[in-house]
Design a protein around this motif. Structure first.
Motif, PDB file in Angstrom:
ATOM      1  N   CYS A  97       1.066  -0.943   0.273  1.00  0.00           N
ATOM      2  CA  CYS A  97      -0.042  -0.291  -0.121  1.00  0.00           C
ATOM      3  C   CYS A  97       0.706   1.917   0.105  1.00  0.00           C
ATOM      4  O   CYS A  97       0.324   2.377  -0.266  1.00  0.00           O
ATOM      5  CB  CYS A  97      -0.643   0.000   1.030  1.00  0.00           C
ATOM      6  SG  CYS A  97      -2.041  -1.555   0.979  1.00  0.00           S
ATOM      7  N   ILE A  98       1.565   0.964   1.059  1.00  0.00           N
ATOM      8  CA  ILE A  98       3.103   2.586   0.045  1.00  0.00           C
ATOM      9  C   ILE A  98       3.252   3.121  -0.649  1.00  0.00           C
ATOM     10  O   ILE A  98       2.461   4.796  -0.551  1.00  0.00           O
ATOM     11  CB  ILE A  98       4.361   1.959   1.143  1.00  0.00           C
ATOM     12  CG1 ILE A  98       4.004   2.180   2.309  1.00  0.00           C
ATOM     13  CG2 ILE A  98       5.267   3.251   0.742  1.00  0.00           C
ATOM     14  CD1 ILE A  98       5.695   1.397   2.919  1.00  0.00           C
ATOM     15  N   PRO A  99       3.384   2.743  -2.386  1.00  0.00           N
ATOM     16  CA  PRO A  99       2.529   3.659  -3.810  1.00  0.00           C
ATOM     17  C   PRO A  99       1.570   4.179  -3.717  1.00  0.00           C
ATOM     18  O   PRO A  99       1.940   5.120  -3.911  1.00  0.00           O
ATOM     19  CB  PRO A  99       3.364   2.962  -4.308  1.00  0.00           C
ATOM     20  CG  PRO A  99       4.550   1.291  -3.919  1.00  0.00           C
ATOM     21  CD  PRO A  99       3.187   1.209  -2.246  1.00  0.00           C
ATOM     22  N   SER A 100       0.626   4.033  -3.122  1.00  0.00           N
ATOM     23  CA  SER A 100      -1.175   4.611  -3.178  1.00  0.00           C
ATOM     24  C   SER A 100      -0.134   6.397  -1.883  1.00  0.00           C
ATOM     25  O   SER A 100      -1.969   6.652  -2.385  1.00  0.00           O
ATOM     26  CB  SER A 100      -1.188   3.648  -3.107  1.00  0.00           C
ATOM     27  OG  SER A 100      -1.882   3.259  -1.843  1.00  0.00           O
ATOM     28  N   LEU A 143      -1.829  10.310  -2.535  1.00  0.00           N
ATOM     29  CA  LEU A 143      -2.704  11.287  -1.196  1.00  0.00           C
ATOM     30  C   LEU A 143      -1.436  12.247  -1.081  1.00  0.00           C
ATOM     31  O   LEU A 143      -2.104  13.387  -0.107  1.00  0.00           O
ATOM     32  CB  LEU A 143      -2.957  10.328   0.197  1.00  0.00           C
ATOM     33  CG  LEU A 143      -3.644   9.596   0.162  1.00  0.00           C
ATOM     34  CD1 LEU A 143      -3.391   8.362   1.168  1.00  0.00           C
ATOM     35  CD2 LEU A 143      -5.183   9.732  -0.001  1.00  0.00           C
ATOM     36  N   THR A 144      -0.356  12.544  -1.301  1.00  0.00           N
ATOM     37  CA  THR A 144       0.587  13.712  -0.608  1.00  0.00           C
ATOM     38  C   THR A 144       0.285  14.436  -1.278  1.00  0.00           C
ATOM     39  O   THR A 144       1.068  15.413  -1.740  1.00  0.00           O
ATOM     40  CB  THR A 144       1.741  12.988  -0.061  1.00  0.00           C
ATOM     41  OG1 THR A 144       2.103  12.149  -1.205  1.00  0.00           O
ATOM     42  CG2 THR A 144       1.282  12.184   1.228  1.00  0.00           C
ATOM     43  N   ARG A 145       0.208  13.733  -3.424  1.00  0.00           N
ATOM     44  CA  ARG A 145       1.105  14.665  -4.151  1.00  0.00           C
ATOM     45  C   ARG A 145      -0.214  15.960  -4.650  1.00  0.00           C
ATOM     46  O   ARG A 145      -1.663  16.357  -4.332  1.00  0.00           O
ATOM     47  CB  ARG A 145       0.372  14.033  -5.965  1.00  0.00           C
ATOM     48  CG  ARG A 145       0.921  14.145  -6.917  1.00  0.00           C
ATOM     49  CD  ARG A 145       1.189  13.486  -8.009  1.00  0.00           C
ATOM     50  NE  ARG A 145       0.784  12.143  -7.679  1.00  0.00           N
ATOM     51  CZ  ARG A 145       0.203  11.903  -8.202  1.00  0.00           C
ATOM     52  NH1 ARG A 145       0.684  11.838 -10.062  1.00  0.00           N
ATOM     53  NH2 ARG A 145      -0.580  10.394  -8.186  1.00  0.00           N
ATOM     54  N   SER A 146       0.330  17.011  -5.063  1.00  0.00           N
ATOM     55  CA  SER A 146      -0.691  18.024  -5.047  1.00  0.00           C
ATOM     56  C   SER A 146      -1.854  18.097  -6.527  1.00  0.00           C
ATOM     57  O   SER A 146      -0.842  17.349  -7.355  1.00  0.00           O
ATOM     58  CB  SER A 146       0.390  19.756  -5.454  1.00  0.00           C
ATOM     59  OG  SER A 146      -0.699  20.210  -6.163  1.00  0.00           O
ATOM     60  N   ARG A 147      -3.051  18.794  -5.999  1.00  0.00           N
ATOM     61  CA  ARG A 147      -4.113  18.339  -6.397  1.00  0.00           C
ATOM     62  C   ARG A 147      -3.246  19.133  -8.205  1.00  0.00           C
ATOM     63  O   ARG A 147      -4.419  19.075  -8.461  1.00  0.00           O
ATOM     64  CB  ARG A 147      -5.387  19.460  -6.140  1.00  0.00           C
ATOM     65  CG  ARG A 147      -5.313  17.454  -5.249  1.00  0.00           C
ATOM     66  CD  ARG A 147      -5.786  16.169  -5.699  1.00  0.00           C
ATOM     67  NE  ARG A 147      -6.300  15.740  -4.418  1.00  0.00           N
ATOM     68  CZ  ARG A 147      -6.422  14.106  -4.508  1.00  0.00           C
ATOM     69  NH1 ARG A 147      -5.213  13.852  -5.667  1.00  0.00           N
ATOM     70  NH2 ARG A 147      -6.701  13.305  -3.831  1.00  0.00           N
ATOM     71  N   GLY A 148      -2.707  20.270  -8.473  1.00  0.00           N
ATOM     72  CA  GLY A 148      -2.540  21.006  -9.185  1.00  0.00           C
ATOM     73  C   GLY A 148      -2.819  22.220  -8.659  1.00  0.00           C
ATOM     74  O   GLY A 148      -3.267  22.833  -7.759  1.00  0.00           O
TER      75      GLY A 148
END
Length: 144
Positions: free
Chosen positions: A109-112, A116-121
């Motif tokens: 599950c770590i790659p997913s 969650l932490t990536r900017s949405r734009g």
């Protein structure tokens, strides 16, 4: 079966050390295969070095599970040498039997978490994203 739970009963029981080898070694082999096989295919693909490195690192997270497989094997083998009453000494083996699949699930599950932490734009001052359907303006006056 009664001999496993009550060692004082006359008779013989299975060799636990051989049983644990037969139980855990195939588990280790399949986990190693699951970790290595996607990496071999990944290296054949035409991708940038950065993408290959990231994907390889993601697949190698599964090697943590292999380490816990080996620890579990050692604990199980130690259990076979502790004496005739296996159920008395079963706690450590039961703990590692629970930890091993839990670590595997977390490693998978770590790659997913990256999503969650990536900017949405880019966001505008009004809180809307700078992409998508935000350019559509709806009129509140339905008579038009």
């Amino acid at each position: 079966m009664q001999k496993v739970w009550r060692p004082d009963v006359p008779g013989t029981c299975i060799n636990l050390v051989q049983f644990y080898y037969g139980l855990q070694i195939p588990n280790i082999i399949t986990d190693v295969w699951i970790v290595i096989s996607p990496i071999r295919e990944l290296m054949r693909m035409e991708l940038t070095r950065k993408i290959k490195t990231g994907a390889t690192a993601m697949f190698l997270l599964g090697s943590v599970t292999v380490a816990f497989d080996i620890v579990r094997l050692v604990v199980l083998l130690d259990l076979g040498h502790k004496g005739p009453d296996v159920t008395y000494h079963l706690t450590d083996a039961a703990i590692w039997t629970t930890i091993e699949p839990t670590v595997a699930i977390v490693a998978i599950c770590i790659p997913s978490v990256r999503n969650l932490t990536r900017s949405r734009g880019p966001q505008r001052a009004n809180g809307r994203h700078g992409y998508g359907s935000s350019s559509i303006q709806l009129s509140s006056d339905f008579s038009k």
